[in-house]
Design a protein around this motif. Structure first.
Motif, PDB file in Angstrom:
ATOM      1  N   UNK A   1       0.811  -1.090   0.127  1.00  0.00           N
ATOM      2  CA  UNK A   1      -0.075   0.004  -0.090  1.00  0.00           C
ATOM      3  C   UNK A   1       0.930   1.439  -0.017  1.00  0.00           C
ATOM      4  N   UNK A   2       1.987   1.194   0.877  1.00  0.00           N
ATOM      5  CA  UNK A   2       2.701   2.415   0.803  1.00  0.00           C
ATOM      6  C   UNK A   2       3.987   2.375  -0.163  1.00  0.00           C
ATOM      7  N   UNK A   3       4.589   1.346  -0.360  1.00  0.00           N
ATOM      8  CA  UNK A   3       5.921   1.220  -1.070  1.00  0.00           C
ATOM      9  C   UNK A   3       5.600   0.423  -2.332  1.00  0.00           C
ATOM     10  N   UNK A   4       4.755   0.757  -3.262  1.00  0.00           N
ATOM     11  CA  UNK A   4       3.994   0.046  -4.441  1.00  0.00           C
ATOM     12  C   UNK A   4       5.362  -0.301  -5.432  1.00  0.00           C
ATOM     13  N   UNK A   5       6.283   0.509  -5.181  1.00  0.00           N
ATOM     14  CA  UNK A   5       7.352   0.346  -6.248  1.00  0.00           C
ATOM     15  C   UNK A   5       8.629  -0.422  -5.620  1.00  0.00           C
ATOM     16  N   UNK A   6       8.556  -0.992  -4.724  1.00  0.00           N
ATOM     17  CA  UNK A   6       9.630  -1.692  -3.988  1.00  0.00           C
ATOM     18  C   UNK A   6       9.782  -3.157  -4.814  1.00  0.00           C
ATOM     19  N   UNK A   7      10.964  -3.541  -4.592  1.00  0.00           N
ATOM     20  CA  UNK A   7      11.352  -5.044  -5.256  1.00  0.00           C
ATOM     21  C   UNK A   7      10.422  -6.005  -4.714  1.00  0.00           C
ATOM     22  N   UNK A   8      10.169  -5.921  -3.457  1.00  0.00           N
ATOM     23  CA  UNK A   8       9.344  -7.285  -2.873  1.00  0.00           C
ATOM     24  C   UNK A   8       7.856  -7.122  -3.263  1.00  0.00           C
ATOM     25  N   UNK A   9       7.217  -5.928  -3.336  1.00  0.00           N
ATOM     26  CA  UNK A   9       6.031  -5.670  -3.845  1.00  0.00           C
ATOM     27  C   UNK A   9       6.046  -6.069  -5.397  1.00  0.00           C
ATOM     28  N   UNK A  10       6.881  -5.790  -6.096  1.00  0.00           N
ATOM     29  CA  UNK A  10       6.917  -6.130  -7.620  1.00  0.00           C
ATOM     30  C   UNK A  10       7.069  -7.818  -7.610  1.00  0.00           C
ATOM     31  N   UNK A  11       7.890  -8.086  -6.771  1.00  0.00           N
ATOM     32  CA  UNK A  11       7.863  -9.677  -6.897  1.00  0.00           C
ATOM     33  C   UNK A  11       6.580 -10.347  -6.347  1.00  0.00           C
ATOM     34  N   UNK A  12       6.101 -10.059  -5.487  1.00  0.00           N
ATOM     35  CA  UNK A  12       4.810 -10.609  -5.101  1.00  0.00           C
ATOM     36  C   UNK A  12       3.677 -10.459  -5.955  1.00  0.00           C
ATOM     37  N   UNK A  13       3.423  -9.387  -6.534  1.00  0.00           N
ATOM     38  CA  UNK A  13       2.448  -8.909  -7.704  1.00  0.00           C
ATOM     39  C   UNK A  13       2.752  -9.910  -8.861  1.00  0.00           C
ATOM     40  N   UNK A  14       4.122 -10.116  -9.282  1.00  0.00           N
ATOM     41  CA  UNK A  14       4.383 -10.773 -10.397  1.00  0.00           C
ATOM     42  C   UNK A  14       3.993 -12.240 -10.203  1.00  0.00           C
ATOM     43  N   UNK A  15       4.033 -12.962  -9.014  1.00  0.00           N
ATOM     44  CA  UNK A  15       3.995 -14.198  -8.717  1.00  0.00           C
ATOM     45  C   UNK A  15       2.509 -14.538  -8.517  1.00  0.00           C
ATOM     46  N   UNK A  17      -0.153 -13.039  -9.904  1.00  0.00           N
ATOM     47  CA  UNK A  17      -1.191 -12.590 -11.236  1.00  0.00           C
ATOM     48  C   UNK A  17      -2.142 -13.917 -11.316  1.00  0.00           C
ATOM     49  N   UNK A  18      -1.570 -15.057 -11.711  1.00  0.00           N
ATOM     50  CA  UNK A  18      -2.223 -16.311 -12.060  1.00  0.00           C
ATOM     51  C   UNK A  18      -2.411 -17.303 -10.941  1.00  0.00           C
ATOM     52  N   UNK A  19      -1.926 -16.878  -9.799  1.00  0.00           N
ATOM     53  CA  UNK A  19      -1.986 -18.054  -8.731  1.00  0.00           C
ATOM     54  C   UNK A  19      -3.321 -18.223  -7.962  1.00  0.00           C
ATOM     55  N   UNK A  20      -3.586 -19.571  -7.571  1.00  0.00           N
ATOM     56  CA  UNK A  20      -4.734 -19.741  -6.882  1.00  0.00           C
ATOM     57  C   UNK A  20      -4.549 -19.743  -5.569  1.00  0.00           C
ATOM     58  N   UNK A  21      -5.675 -20.085  -4.568  1.00  0.00           N
ATOM     59  CA  UNK A  21      -5.630 -19.822  -3.195  1.00  0.00           C
ATOM     60  C   UNK A  21      -4.330 -20.417  -2.466  1.00  0.00           C
ATOM     61  N   UNK A  22      -4.259 -21.628  -2.766  1.00  0.00           N
ATOM     62  CA  UNK A  22      -3.133 -22.388  -2.237  1.00  0.00           C
ATOM     63  C   UNK A  22      -1.962 -21.923  -2.508  1.00  0.00           C
TER      64      UNK A  22
END
Length: 56
Positions: A1-15, A17-22
């Motif tokens: 929410x606060x650091x949208x451009x951080x490396x960790x935020x990019x990593x999580x959003x990239x992973x 995108x197509x992931x299911x709940x598990x």
């Protein structure tokens, strides 16, 4: 929410995108591990990649 451009935020959003709940649940654990490593680096004097630090 606060650091949208951080490396960790990019990593999580990239992973998640197509992931299911598990998959998302295991990625949250991986994210917690990465956050712990970044916290340790921050404590030892290294600024996290992509994070904007404000002056105290």
């Amino acid at each position: 929410m606060f650091q949208k451009e951080s490396a960790l935020a990019h990593w999580y959003r990239g992973r998640t995108v197509d992931a299911g709940h598990g998959t998302r649940t295991s990625l949250i654990v991986a994210m917690a591990r990465k956050l712990l490593i970044e916290l340790w680096r921050f404590v030892t004097g290294q600024a996290p990649v992509g994070v904007a630090l404000r002056p105290a």
